[in-house]
Enzyme design. Sequence first.
Site, short mmCIF file in Angstrom:
data_model
loop_
_atom_site.label_atom_id
_atom_site.label_comp_id
_atom_site.label_asym_id
_atom_site.label_seq_id
_atom_site.Cartn_x
_atom_site.Cartn_y
_atom_site.Cartn_z
N LYS A 136 -2.70 2.18 -1.73
CA LYS A 136 -3.83 2.31 -0.81
C LYS A 136 -3.90 3.72 -0.20
O LYS A 136 -4.96 4.15 0.25
CB LYS A 136 -3.73 1.26 0.29
N ASP A 137 -2.78 4.44 -0.21
CA ASP A 137 -2.79 5.81 0.29
C ASP A 137 -3.73 6.71 -0.51
O ASP A 137 -4.24 7.70 0.02
CB ASP A 137 -1.38 6.43 0.21
#
Length: 494
Positions: free
Chosen positions: A112-113
Amino acid sequence: MKEKMYLSTRGDQKPLNFYEAILQGIGSDGGLLVPEFDVDQKDLKALLHMNYVDMATEIISTFTPDDVKEDIRKLCQKAYGDGLFPKDVVPVEKAGDVYVAELFQGPTAAFKDMALSLLPHFMTFSLKQKGENREVMILAATSGDTGKAALEGFKDVKGTCIKVFYPIDGVSPIQKQQMITQTGQNVDVIGIRGNFDDAQTAVKKAFNSQELKDLCHQNNVFLSSANSINIGRLIPQIVYYFYSYLTLVNQKEIKLGDEINFTIPSGNFGNCLAGYIAKNMGLPIQKFIIASNKNNILTDFFQTGQYDANREFYKTNAPAMDILVSSNLERLVYFLCQDASKVNSYMQQLNETGVYKVDNDIFAKVQENFAAGWLNETNVLDTIGSCYKETGYLLDTHTAVGYGVYKEYQKQTNDQTKTILLSTASPYKFPSSVYQAVTGGILDEYEAIDALNEKTKVAIPTPLQGIKDREVLHKKVIDKETIIDFIGDQIKEL
C-alpha cells in the site's frame, strides 16, 4: 486540448477534473470515478531505461492535466526518490520459475506504500490548484495494510486529518501494533467491533450521508478517502506493472514485446485493476491470475460471472484478503461494458439481494483476461514451507496465496508464459504464521520475528524493528453501527 475528466461508474455524477476527482474520492451517486478519456498507449522502448521516478511521471501524467507534468515529477520525487524507498524501488527476485516483484520496500513494509506515499502529495497539490481552504478529513477502512500506510502518508500533512477504522479482531497483531502506535498530530485510529466490510460500507455511506454533508458545510470540512475507491490510490499502482515488466526486459529474461502473466493476491481488487489499466495502456499482459484466500468470492466471480456475497465470512491467516465486498470490481465491470446504467443495475442487485451476475458478453471478456483460484489456511502454510525449502525464498501469507494459486494454474493449464507474482507484504508482518510454516514451531508474533530472522537470515525491515516496545497511542474501540455518528462528532470537533 480537451481537459481530461472523470465520471462515475453509475452514471449520475457530473464530470470532474483530476483535482476534483482526487479530493472528492467517490462518486456523488455512490459509484467509483473512472477516466472519461481513452488512456494513452505507452512507448515501452522509451520507458525501458527510466528510473522509478521518471517512469512514474510518464505513466501518471497520462491521467493529469497536460500542463502539470513537471509538478507531477516533483511529487513523484517526494514519494519515491527522497529516501522512503531503496534506490531500486521495486526489486524483482526469483523464486524458482516465478519472478517476485517486491512491493513492500516502503515505510510500512506493505504494498500500500506504493500509492499511499504519493496520495497525500496528490491531495495537497489538488487543494492548492482548487484554492481550497476547508479542512480535509480523510476516511479510511482497513483490513490491515492500508491503515498504517495511510496514517504514515498523511501524518502531519497540513490541512488534513485522517481517521482509520480497523476490525479489532480482523488484522494481524503486527498490523494492529503498527497502527495503534502511530504518531502524528492529525491522525486517529479507531477499532470497530465488526469486520472490514462493515468498516468499508460505513465509510462509503459517510460520503453520501446528507446529514454529514450538512455538518461538513457548517464546519468548513470536506470528506475524502484514502481507500482504493479514490482514483488517486489506483493511478500510482499502474506504474509498478510497467516497471517490473521492463525490469525483466533489462535483465534479458524476456524480450521487449513478449507477453507475460501477472499473479495478484486479491481482496479489494484495486491492485489487479491497476494492472488491467496497464494492459489497456499497451503493456503486453496475457493473463491476470487472481488469488484469493478462503473468502473466495473473487474466485467464484472469475470462474462463473456471478458475484455472490451471501456466504460465510472467514478470518484467516491472510487477513488483508478477508473481504467479501471487493469495491474495485465495480470499476472492472464498467471498463468491460462501458455502460453505467448496466453497472448501476448490478450494484442495486448487489445491495438488495447480495448477488449479481454479469451478462455473457462481459463474462467472455472476463474469461479472456483472467484466471482465478484460492487457498485455504493449511495450503497457505504448506506453500510458504515448500517455497522456502525448494527455492530459499520467504513468502508472507498473502503472497503465498498468489504463489500457490499460480502453481496450481500451471498444473491445470500447462501455461509456460513467464509470470510476475506481486508480493504484497514483508513476511515479518505475519511472523508467527511464517515461522510455523518454515519450522513447524509455534511462537507469538514478537518472538517469531527474531526466531525467523535467525533461521532464514532474511533481514527484518526497518519499519518493523523494535515494534513491540512502541507506545500505544490509540485505544478507541466503537461498535460498527456507530461509525457514521462517530464521524459526525469528529466533524463537529474540527
